[in-house]
Write a protein that holds these residues in place. Structure first.
Motif, mmCIF file in Angstrom:
data_model
loop_
_atom_site.group_PDB
_atom_site.id
_atom_site.type_symbol
_atom_site.label_atom_id
_atom_site.label_comp_id
_atom_site.label_asym_id
_atom_site.label_seq_id
_atom_site.Cartn_x
_atom_site.Cartn_y
_atom_site.Cartn_z
ATOM 1 N N LEU A 1 72.530 90.036 21.757
ATOM 2 C CA LEU A 1 72.352 90.686 23.109
ATOM 3 C C LEU A 1 73.621 90.951 23.655
ATOM 4 O O LEU A 1 73.801 92.367 24.046
ATOM 5 N N ILE A 2 74.522 90.127 23.877
ATOM 6 C CA ILE A 2 75.960 90.387 24.094
ATOM 7 C C ILE A 2 76.505 91.648 23.276
ATOM 8 O O ILE A 2 77.168 92.568 23.931
ATOM 9 N N GLY A 3 76.333 91.343 21.893
ATOM 10 C CA GLY A 3 77.231 92.262 21.142
ATOM 11 C C GLY A 3 76.359 93.599 21.036
ATOM 12 O O GLY A 3 76.933 94.834 20.844
ATOM 13 N N ILE A 4 75.262 93.702 21.293
ATOM 14 C CA ILE A 4 74.344 95.156 21.664
ATOM 15 C C ILE A 4 74.842 95.905 22.626
ATOM 16 O O ILE A 4 74.852 96.991 22.811
ATOM 17 N N ILE A 5 74.891 95.121 23.756
ATOM 18 C CA ILE A 5 75.381 95.616 25.176
ATOM 19 C C ILE A 5 76.798 96.067 25.039
ATOM 20 O O ILE A 5 77.061 97.045 25.875
ATOM 21 N N TRP A 6 77.477 95.423 24.433
ATOM 22 C CA TRP A 6 78.995 95.719 24.557
ATOM 23 C C TRP A 6 79.349 96.900 23.584
ATOM 24 O O TRP A 6 78.906 96.636 22.410
ATOM 25 N N PRO A 7 79.490 98.178 24.166
ATOM 26 C CA PRO A 7 79.803 99.287 23.074
ATOM 27 C C PRO A 7 80.547 99.075 21.883
ATOM 28 O O PRO A 7 80.351 99.904 20.835
ATOM 29 N N TYR A 8 81.605 98.275 22.082
ATOM 30 C CA TYR A 8 82.545 98.102 20.925
ATOM 31 C C TYR A 8 82.172 97.522 19.938
ATOM 32 O O TYR A 8 82.587 97.423 18.724
ATOM 33 N N THR A 9 81.075 96.715 19.987
ATOM 34 C CA THR A 9 80.570 95.664 19.051
ATOM 35 C C THR A 9 78.840 96.163 18.566
ATOM 36 O O THR A 9 78.710 95.556 17.682
ATOM 37 N N ARG A 10 78.479 96.956 19.476
ATOM 38 C CA ARG A 10 77.060 97.399 18.914
ATOM 39 C C ARG A 10 76.926 98.056 17.623
ATOM 40 O O ARG A 10 75.971 97.602 17.017
ATOM 41 N N TYR A 11 77.776 98.585 16.988
ATOM 42 C CA TYR A 11 77.515 99.207 15.683
ATOM 43 C C TYR A 11 77.485 98.003 14.613
ATOM 44 O O TYR A 11 77.023 98.207 13.632
ATOM 45 N N VAL A 12 78.095 96.783 14.963
ATOM 46 C CA VAL A 12 77.916 95.733 14.195
ATOM 47 C C VAL A 12 76.543 94.925 14.314
ATOM 48 O O VAL A 12 76.264 94.532 13.446
ATOM 49 N N PHE A 13 76.296 94.890 15.413
ATOM 50 C CA PHE A 13 74.974 93.935 15.764
ATOM 51 C C PHE A 13 73.596 94.566 15.562
ATOM 52 O O PHE A 13 72.484 94.081 15.230
ATOM 53 N N ILE A 14 73.548 95.885 15.808
ATOM 54 C CA ILE A 14 72.259 96.582 15.731
ATOM 55 C C ILE A 14 71.868 96.312 14.173
ATOM 56 O O ILE A 14 70.466 96.199 13.912
ATOM 57 N N PRO A 15 72.432 96.825 13.171
ATOM 58 C CA PRO A 15 72.067 96.747 11.751
ATOM 59 C C PRO A 15 71.714 95.177 11.581
ATOM 60 O O PRO A 15 70.960 95.065 10.360
ATOM 61 N N LEU A 16 72.133 94.422 12.316
ATOM 62 C CA LEU A 16 71.464 92.825 11.862
ATOM 63 C C LEU A 16 70.033 92.560 12.680
ATOM 64 O O LEU A 16 69.730 91.485 12.250
ATOM 65 N N SER A 17 69.727 93.474 13.285
ATOM 66 C CA SER A 17 68.137 93.165 13.841
ATOM 67 C C SER A 17 67.173 92.967 12.803
ATOM 68 O O SER A 17 66.427 92.093 12.962
ATOM 69 N N PRO A 18 67.191 93.661 11.597
ATOM 70 C CA PRO A 18 66.087 93.184 10.699
ATOM 71 C C PRO A 18 66.409 91.849 10.118
ATOM 72 O O PRO A 18 65.424 91.226 9.923
ATOM 73 N N LEU A 19 67.740 91.370 9.985
ATOM 74 C CA LEU A 19 67.677 89.838 9.571
ATOM 75 C C LEU A 19 67.322 89.109 10.585
ATOM 76 O O LEU A 19 66.834 88.005 10.189
ATOM 77 N N THR A 20 67.609 89.231 11.909
ATOM 78 C CA THR A 20 67.042 88.457 12.937
ATOM 79 C C THR A 20 65.665 88.292 12.989
ATOM 80 O O THR A 20 64.998 87.075 13.120
ATOM 81 N N ILE A 21 64.867 89.398 12.520
ATOM 82 C CA ILE A 21 63.550 89.399 12.555
ATOM 83 C C ILE A 21 62.929 88.729 11.433
ATOM 84 O O ILE A 21 62.010 87.898 11.591
ATOM 85 N N LEU A 22 63.741 88.787 10.257
ATOM 86 C CA LEU A 22 63.295 87.997 9.190
ATOM 87 C C LEU A 22 63.558 86.531 9.321
ATOM 88 O O LEU A 22 62.659 85.540 8.745
#
Length: 173
Positions: free
Chosen positions: A41-62
């Motif tokens: 959540l912190i990584g997605i909110i922070w614009p500088y790390t968003r591009y790293v954390f958003i693609p991890l969303s499917p992994l989080t769901i798995l």
């Protein structure tokens, strides 16, 4: 017949999956999953790390689905499969017709799509249905429980929907 959450809650005292040293790894995974959401959540909110954390969303769901799979009693796992398939099919109908949730489409952050819908979204539906239902006491009337757990899911949607398009999850037309 009892639903998956009622059965789960009633058997919670008998459920020894998370007890004992042999299940330490599963406990650690649960705590890791909670940390993953917190830092995600912190990584997605922070614009500088968003591009790293958003693609991890499917992994989080798995990982969440795996934990739920390991947590529920084996005879109830068929309900997780049913919830996943039903959630995916509802999304397919929704995307194709625009009649269920309005006109929307999935973008790329949730991974590959089948019939214009990422299959991972079905797993997400199962997680959300079980978790929102589990937050409501099993002793409540079934209709009241359904209304409150549905309300929790709608509340979560109200929280995440305004940002989904900018985060490459899905967009409303």
């Amino acid at each position: 017949p009892k639903n998956i959450v009622t059965e789960f809650m009633e058997n919670q005292s008998q459920n020894h999956r998370m007890e004992g040293s042999k299940n330490f790894g599963l406990k650690l995974l649960w705590w890791g999953y909670i940390a993953l959401h917190f830092f995600g959540l912190i990584g997605i909110i922070w614009p500088y790390t968003r591009y790293v954390f958003i693609p991890l969303s499917p992994l989080t769901i798995l990982v969440g689905f795996f934990l739920l799979w390991k947590w529920v009693l084996p005879e109830l796992r068929i309900w997780l499969v049913f919830l996943s398939a039903a959630g995916f099919l509802i999304e397919v109908v929704g995307v194709k017709t625009g009649n269920i949730f309005g006109a929307y489409y999935y973008q790329t952050a949730l991974g590959p799509k089948v019939l214009e819908v990422p299959p991972i979204i079905g797993l997400n539906w199962a997680i959300l249905v079980v978790c929102s239902s589990a937050m409501i006491p099993a002793s409540w009337n079934k209709i009241v429980r359904a209304l409150f757990s549905g309300g929790l899911m709608v509340g979560l949607d109200a929280f995440i929907e305004p940002n989904c398009c900018t985060m490459d999850f899905w967009c409303w037309n």
